[in-house]
Motif scaffolding. Sequence first.
Motif, PDB file in Angstrom:
ATOM      1  N   ASP A  87       0.828  -1.205   0.000  1.00 30.34           N
ATOM      2  CA  ASP A  87       0.000   0.000   0.000  1.00 30.34           C
ATOM      3  C   ASP A  87       0.866   1.260   0.000  1.00 30.34           C
ATOM      4  N   PHE A  88       1.919   1.252   0.811  1.00 35.65           N
ATOM      5  CA  PHE A  88       2.792   2.419   0.885  1.00 35.65           C
ATOM      6  C   PHE A  88       3.588   2.599  -0.416  1.00 35.65           C
ATOM      7  N   LEU A  89       3.985   1.503  -1.043  1.00 31.10           N
ATOM      8  CA  LEU A  89       4.665   1.608  -2.337  1.00 31.10           C
ATOM      9  C   LEU A  89       3.751   2.255  -3.372  1.00 31.10           C
ATOM     10  N   ASN A  90       2.499   1.799  -3.411  1.00 29.26           N
ATOM     11  CA  ASN A  90       1.537   2.393  -4.352  1.00 29.26           C
ATOM     12  C   ASN A  90       1.324   3.866  -4.054  1.00 29.26           C
ATOM     13  N   HIS A  91       1.136   4.178  -2.791  1.00 28.59           N
ATOM     14  CA  HIS A  91       0.893   5.551  -2.346  1.00 28.59           C
ATOM     15  C   HIS A  91       2.077   6.448  -2.714  1.00 28.59           C
ATOM     16  N   GLY A  92       3.273   6.026  -2.340  1.00 28.80           N
ATOM     17  CA  GLY A  92       4.464   6.827  -2.627  1.00 28.80           C
ATOM     18  C   GLY A  92       4.734   6.984  -4.113  1.00 28.80           C
ATOM     19  N   ASN A  93       4.470   5.925  -4.879  1.00 29.96           N
ATOM     20  CA  ASN A  93       4.689   6.010  -6.322  1.00 29.96           C
ATOM     21  C   ASN A  93       3.783   7.058  -6.954  1.00 29.96           C
ATOM     22  N   TRP A 130      11.444   3.734   2.235  1.00 28.26           N
ATOM     23  CA  TRP A 130      10.559   4.269   3.268  1.00 28.26           C
ATOM     24  C   TRP A 130       9.225   3.530   3.333  1.00 28.26           C
ATOM     25  N   ALA A 131       8.797   2.944   2.223  1.00 31.06           N
ATOM     26  CA  ALA A 131       7.577   2.136   2.263  1.00 31.06           C
ATOM     27  C   ALA A 131       7.768   0.934   3.182  1.00 31.06           C
ATOM     28  N   PHE A 132       8.915   0.288   3.086  1.00 31.37           N
ATOM     29  CA  PHE A 132       9.189  -0.877   3.931  1.00 31.37           C
ATOM     30  C   PHE A 132       9.430  -0.469   5.387  1.00 31.37           C
ATOM     31  N   ILE A 133      10.157   0.619   5.584  1.00 31.38           N
ATOM     32  CA  ILE A 133      10.444   1.070   6.948  1.00 31.38           C
ATOM     33  C   ILE A 133       9.155   1.452   7.671  1.00 31.38           C
ATOM     34  N   CYS A 134       8.309   2.232   6.997  1.00 31.66           N
ATOM     35  CA  CYS A 134       7.053   2.674   7.632  1.00 31.66           C
ATOM     36  C   CYS A 134       6.108   1.496   7.866  1.00 31.66           C
ATOM     37  N   ALA A 135       6.145   0.504   6.960  1.00 31.70           N
ATOM     38  CA  ALA A 135       5.316  -0.687   7.159  1.00 31.70           C
ATOM     39  C   ALA A 135       5.788  -1.456   8.386  1.00 31.70           C
ATOM     40  N   LYS A 136       7.102  -1.553   8.563  1.00 27.74           N
ATOM     41  CA  LYS A 136       7.661  -2.245   9.729  1.00 27.74           C
ATOM     42  C   LYS A 136       7.250  -1.540  11.019  1.00 27.74           C
ATOM     43  N   GLU A 137       7.188  -0.206  10.970  1.00 29.36           N
ATOM     44  CA  GLU A 137       6.825   0.583  12.153  1.00 29.36           C
ATOM     45  C   GLU A 137       5.321   0.722  12.330  1.00 29.36           C
ATOM     46  N   ASN A 138       4.565   0.071  11.431  1.00 31.78           N
ATOM     47  CA  ASN A 138       3.101   0.111  11.487  1.00 31.78           C
ATOM     48  C   ASN A 138       2.569   1.548  11.440  1.00 31.78           C
ATOM     49  N   GLN A 191       6.298  11.425   5.928  1.00 33.21           N
ATOM     50  CA  GLN A 191       7.694  10.987   5.865  1.00 33.21           C
ATOM     51  C   GLN A 191       8.241  11.060   4.441  1.00 33.21           C
ATOM     52  N   ILE A 192       7.454  10.587   3.470  1.00 31.62           N
ATOM     53  CA  ILE A 192       7.953  10.537   2.095  1.00 31.62           C
ATOM     54  C   ILE A 192       8.038  11.936   1.500  1.00 31.62           C
ATOM     55  N   LEU A 193       7.103  12.807   1.834  1.00 33.64           N
ATOM     56  CA  LEU A 193       7.160  14.182   1.339  1.00 33.64           C
ATOM     57  C   LEU A 193       8.359  14.919   1.945  1.00 33.64           C
ATOM     58  N   GLN A 194       8.647  14.628   3.212  1.00 35.73           N
ATOM     59  CA  GLN A 194       9.824  15.230   3.829  1.00 35.73           C
ATOM     60  C   GLN A 194      11.098  14.721   3.163  1.00 35.73           C
ATOM     61  N   ALA A 195      11.101  13.446   2.801  1.00 35.45           N
ATOM     62  CA  ALA A 195      12.264  12.880   2.102  1.00 35.45           C
ATOM     63  C   ALA A 195      12.428  13.522   0.723  1.00 35.45           C
TER      64      ALA A 195
END
Length: 337
Positions: A223-229, A277-285, A294-298
């Motif tokens: 989900d985060f990969l799709n969102h960030g992409n 960041w998609a994987f990191i944020c997923a790990k941190e729930n 987070q991704i916009l800041q990156a």
Amino acid sequence: MEDFSPSDLKAILHSKRANLFYLEYCRVMQKDGRVLYLTEATKENLYFNIPIANTTVILLGNGTSITQAAMRMLAQAGVLVGFCGGGATPLYMGCEIEWMTPQNEYRPTEYLQGWMGFWFDDEKRLDAAKQFQQARIAFLKQVWQKDRDLKSEGFNFDDKAIQTALDTFFTRTDKANSSQELLLTEAQLTKVLYKYAANATDSEDFKRQHKSSKKVDIGKANDFLNHGNYLAYGLGACTLWVLGIPHSFAVLHGKTRKGGCVFDVADLIKDALVLPWAFICAKENATEQEFRQQILQAFTDHKALDYMFDQVKQVTLQEFSEEQIAAIENDQQGDAL
């Protein structure tokens, strides 16, 4: 409200703008010369200002509407607007990347002319695609070697697995004779990066899936990969619109997507920023909002939009003479003033 010239809201260059908005369950409107979004609270309605002069893209998600007056002001400020599903995915225009782009007949023409100068030549177009692929890895190296947070999470550019995959990638890219060979090489590298990120974040059972539904849980990382992409696609679309290059004139993805050039440009930054960041944020729930922040800041920290502009301009102007490039830069400085 008095009318104003579009140039009045372009003091901040698009490559330097800081904001990309995703909005849901609100109404976007114009009020007192500003663009606002209105949300419904329990006892009262709440208005929030959108700083359109410092905004590149607005994504409108579930439960949103926008007025004609607001669209007029967004167009004058050069802000791209896209309608999307919940969590910023997918964009609604069939299965293609399409944006409601501001209408401005005074955008630069030299970049389109430069792009068309090589685009109809199969060999030159393939060379441009290879340049984008090289730039993609250069940005990955730049970010992963510099970002301490990524390093602390186990993302090490000098890792043997990454270097072995890149050696294969560079060899196959140099030898590629078609865009299909480049796409296959790209897919193989991305598969290695997914595996590396999954191992670094203890997500060994990860399997990439692009489409989610209420019936199928594809996991937060997907989900985060799709969102960030899709956020990266917004920056890519903005870059191409500002430079006056139509989204259909892709160098790599054009045979399968009408908006393929957006994919080409977005790929410059996806592996370096969105993927880890998609994987990191997923790990941190993390929540979707936390991931988005987070991704916009990156994007901001690593000047992703600047990098997109620089690489597209470099490919576009590579066959121009020094005198022509100097003339273009002088015109841009005059427009900025």
